[in-house]
Design a protein around this motif. Structure first.
Motif, PDB file in Angstrom:
ATOM      1  N   ASP A  14     -64.587  30.769  37.757  1.00  0.00           N
ATOM      2  CA  ASP A  14     -64.148  31.621  36.642  1.00  0.00           C
ATOM      3  C   ASP A  14     -63.621  32.952  37.157  1.00  0.00           C
ATOM      4  OD1 ASP A  14     -64.909  29.658  34.840  1.00  0.00           O
ATOM      5  OD2 ASP A  14     -66.789  30.661  34.290  1.00  0.00           O
ATOM      6  N   ILE A  15     -64.348  33.559  38.084  1.00  0.00           N
ATOM      7  CA  ILE A  15     -63.932  34.851  38.641  1.00  0.00           C
ATOM      8  C   ILE A  15     -62.595  34.716  39.370  1.00  0.00           C
ATOM      9  CG2 ILE A  15     -64.500  36.593  40.397  1.00  0.00           C
ATOM     10  CD1 ILE A  15     -67.455  36.295  39.523  1.00  0.00           C
ATOM     11  N   PRO A  21     -56.372  41.516  42.267  1.00  0.00           N
ATOM     12  CA  PRO A  21     -55.854  41.830  43.609  1.00  0.00           C
ATOM     13  C   PRO A  21     -56.960  42.177  44.615  1.00  0.00           C
ATOM     14  CG  PRO A  21     -55.338  43.601  42.055  1.00  0.00           C
ATOM     15  CD  PRO A  21     -55.960  42.491  41.273  1.00  0.00           C
ATOM     16  N   ASP A  22     -58.106  42.673  44.134  1.00  0.00           N
ATOM     17  CA  ASP A  22     -59.197  43.078  45.027  1.00  0.00           C
ATOM     18  C   ASP A  22     -60.188  41.917  45.171  1.00  0.00           C
ATOM     19  OD1 ASP A  22     -61.231  44.240  46.457  1.00  0.00           O
ATOM     20  OD2 ASP A  22     -61.365  46.037  45.196  1.00  0.00           O
ATOM     21  N   LYS A  23     -59.948  41.088  46.163  1.00  0.00           N
ATOM     22  CA  LYS A  23     -60.789  39.901  46.378  1.00  0.00           C
ATOM     23  C   LYS A  23     -62.211  40.280  46.800  1.00  0.00           C
ATOM     24  CE  LYS A  23     -57.293  37.345  45.417  1.00  0.00           C
ATOM     25  NZ  LYS A  23     -57.069  37.061  44.010  1.00  0.00           N
ATOM     26  N   ILE A  24     -62.362  41.403  47.498  1.00  0.00           N
ATOM     27  CA  ILE A  24     -63.702  41.864  47.912  1.00  0.00           C
ATOM     28  C   ILE A  24     -64.523  42.224  46.675  1.00  0.00           C
ATOM     29  CG2 ILE A  24     -64.975  43.616  49.200  1.00  0.00           C
ATOM     30  CD1 ILE A  24     -63.456  41.688  51.021  1.00  0.00           C
ATOM     31  N   GLN A  25     -63.919  42.943  45.733  1.00  0.00           N
ATOM     32  CA  GLN A  25     -64.643  43.308  44.513  1.00  0.00           C
ATOM     33  C   GLN A  25     -65.032  42.057  43.735  1.00  0.00           C
ATOM     34  OE1 GLN A  25     -63.803  43.401  40.876  1.00  0.00           O
ATOM     35  NE2 GLN A  25     -65.766  44.414  40.500  1.00  0.00           N
ATOM     36  N   ALA A  26     -64.177  41.053  43.733  1.00  0.00           N
ATOM     37  CA  ALA A  26     -64.493  39.794  43.057  1.00  0.00           C
ATOM     38  C   ALA A  26     -65.700  39.118  43.719  1.00  0.00           C
ATOM     39  CB  ALA A  26     -63.280  38.866  43.069  1.00  0.00           C
ATOM     40  N   ILE A  28     -68.069  40.661  45.444  1.00  0.00           N
ATOM     41  CA  ILE A  28     -69.232  41.499  45.131  1.00  0.00           C
ATOM     42  C   ILE A  28     -69.713  41.204  43.711  1.00  0.00           C
ATOM     43  CG2 ILE A  28     -69.990  43.879  44.731  1.00  0.00           C
ATOM     44  CD1 ILE A  28     -68.094  44.675  47.073  1.00  0.00           C
ATOM     45  N   ALA A  29     -68.781  41.040  42.778  1.00  0.00           N
ATOM     46  CA  ALA A  29     -69.147  40.725  41.394  1.00  0.00           C
ATOM     47  C   ALA A  29     -69.943  39.421  41.336  1.00  0.00           C
ATOM     48  CB  ALA A  29     -67.894  40.627  40.522  1.00  0.00           C
ATOM     49  N   PHE A  30     -69.508  38.431  42.101  1.00  0.00           N
ATOM     50  CA  PHE A  30     -70.231  37.161  42.120  1.00  0.00           C
ATOM     51  C   PHE A  30     -71.623  37.329  42.719  1.00  0.00           C
ATOM     52  CE2 PHE A  30     -71.468  33.169  44.194  1.00  0.00           C
ATOM     53  CZ  PHE A  30     -71.548  32.359  43.067  1.00  0.00           C
ATOM     54  N   LYS A  46     -72.533  37.144  31.597  1.00  0.00           N
ATOM     55  CA  LYS A  46     -71.137  36.731  31.458  1.00  0.00           C
ATOM     56  C   LYS A  46     -70.272  37.558  32.388  1.00  0.00           C
ATOM     57  CE  LYS A  46     -71.762  35.347  26.736  1.00  0.00           C
ATOM     58  NZ  LYS A  46     -71.348  35.369  25.382  1.00  0.00           N
ATOM     59  N   THR A  47     -69.172  36.965  32.827  1.00  0.00           N
ATOM     60  CA  THR A  47     -68.188  37.702  33.618  1.00  0.00           C
ATOM     61  C   THR A  47     -67.026  38.076  32.702  1.00  0.00           C
ATOM     62  OG1 THR A  47     -66.961  35.724  34.276  1.00  0.00           O
ATOM     63  CG2 THR A  47     -68.774  36.425  35.713  1.00  0.00           C
TER      64      THR A  47
END
Length: 139
Positions: A14-15, A21-26, A28-30, A46-47
């Motif tokens: 889903d993420i 554009p910021d794959k690192i932040q994605a 970290i979110a996971f 929820k995301t």
């Protein structure tokens, strides 16, 4: 968590569909999502994507009876100035989520989750006087 498990996890998929554009932040979110769900026992996680800021954020309940909170995952070394914090507070919102009051007072906290940092914005409803409540009921 191994790379195979990560790529197969439905929340990670889903993420990735947000295509930020910021794959690192994605990532970290996971990781914050998993820690809150698995280790901290958060409910109804929820995301979400804030398109204006290109940021993946989370929402959920710290316990069954607590209000929904917004979590903005970020690197532990992220430095935010007051203007950036204000931008997050004003911009990051849960889609289709409305409160009963006109005003909300954000309660901003910064918590460490593992080696990452999550900024929590708990939008508490502002207390209104009886006159304001009666005015709202009459309209």
């Amino acid at each position: 968590m191994s790379a195979v498990q990560l790529k197969d996890h439905p929340v990670w998929k889903d993420i990735q569909e947000y295509n930020t554009p910021d794959k690192i932040q994605a990532q970290i979110a996971f990781m914050v999502y998993m820690e809150l769900c698995e280790d901290k026992g958060w409910w109804n996680m929820k995301t979400h994507l804030c398109q204006e800021l290109s940021v993946v954020f989370l929402s959920g309940h710290a316990s069954r009876n607590k209000p929904r909170e917004i979590i903005i995952p970020m690197s532990a070394d992220t430095v935010l100035n007051p203007a950036q914090i204000q931008t997050y507070i004003l911009t990051v919102k849960i889609p289709d989520h409305h409160t009963n009051r006109r005003e909300e007072i954000p309660d901003l906290k910064r918590h460490h989750v593992s080696d990452q940092t999550a900024m929590y914005i708990n939008r508490k409803q502002a207390k209104t006087s009886n006159a304001e409540t009666n005015e709202e009921n009459n309209t």
